[in-house]
Design an enzyme around this catalytic site. Structure first.
Site, PDB file in Angstrom:
ATOM      1  CG  ASP A 154     -17.758 -56.659 -37.902  1.00 38.05           C
ATOM      2  OD1 ASP A 154     -18.132 -57.410 -38.836  1.00 38.05           O
ATOM      3  OD2 ASP A 154     -17.928 -55.422 -37.920  1.00 38.05           O
ATOM      4  CG  ASP A 197     -32.492 -58.790 -36.616  1.00 37.19           C
ATOM      5  OD1 ASP A 197     -32.553 -57.811 -37.385  1.00 37.19           O
ATOM      6  OD2 ASP A 197     -33.223 -58.902 -35.606  1.00 37.19           O
TER       7      ASP A 197
END
Length: 229
Positions: free
Chosen positions: A131, A149
């Protein structure tokens, strides 16, 4: 994120669907396009890639002339950002953070390999399953550029947990992994003057926004900011 859903190609065909750590993710084919769907919501497809290329190029162009700068790309997606970075010999190490194992698999041994196979084989490339929010808070690695992004923008996140990345605390974590003079580039589906203000308040300098023209609607943008030396 990438492109706009094209509904003119008929009914999409699901190629793979899996339960991931953040819900269901699916890979679909719609005509010539590959699409990634998360929890039933369209995220991105292979229709364009201009904004991903600008994301990477704008970060590189904003750097000084340091040799072989190292870049962290947040989000593998359909692979446009990685492929474009790997096609540029000026980049040094290219690290991609992707939290969905299915997305990584679709690139390594699935349909998305048509975009990323060459980039994944590049010795400069490293893909990390993690993550991004946790990674920038915990890693000891530093980079010359960070390209984000993973969402549709600071005000339109894929999951609630990503929202903290665009706060002063989250941006401080991004600055922590940037070397002095390093560049933070953030993709967004629309301009965000509020985010520009947050970047400045977090200590970034040379904050600016570059637009990516789209066929219709509000242009995509890349927010750029430099960590002071």
């Amino acid at each position: 994120m990438t492109g706009t859903h094209d509904s003119s190609a008929g009914e999409p065909v699901v190629l793979d669907r899996r339960e991931g750590p953040y819900g269901e993710v699916a890979l679909r084919r719609s005509g010539a396009l590959l699409q990634i769907i998360a929890n039933g919501c369209f995220l991105m497809d292979t229709s364009d890639g201009r904004s991903e290329r600008l994301l990477v190029d704008a970060a590189r162009d904003a750097l000084d002339d340091r040799p072989a700068p190292e870049v962290l790309i947040g989000g593998l997606g359909v692979g446009f950002s990685l492929a474009h970075a790997a096609a540029d010999p000026r980049w040094g190490r290219i690290t991609v953070i992707e939290r969905e194992p299915a997305v990584i698999d679709w690139h390594r041994a699935g349909p998305l390999a048509e975009i990323s196979a060459g980039a994944l084989a590049d010795p400069r490339t490293r893909v990390v399953e993690a993550d991004l929010v946790h990674f920038v808070n915990e890693t000891s690695d530093t980079f010359d550029a960070v390209c984000l992004d993973i969402d549709n923008g600071p005000g339109w996140t894929v999951t609630e947990g990503n929202q903290g990345l665009y706060t002063p605390r989250g941006l401080a974590a991004c600055a922590r992994v940037l070397r002095p003079g390093g560049v933070l580039a953030t993709w967004s589906a629309q301009p965000s003057p509020e985010f520009e203000g947050t970047l400045r308040n977090a200590g970034f300098r040379q904050v600016r926004t570059e637009e990516v023209p789209v066929a219709r609607g509000v242009p995509d943008v890349v927010h750029l900011a430099v960590r002071p030396g």
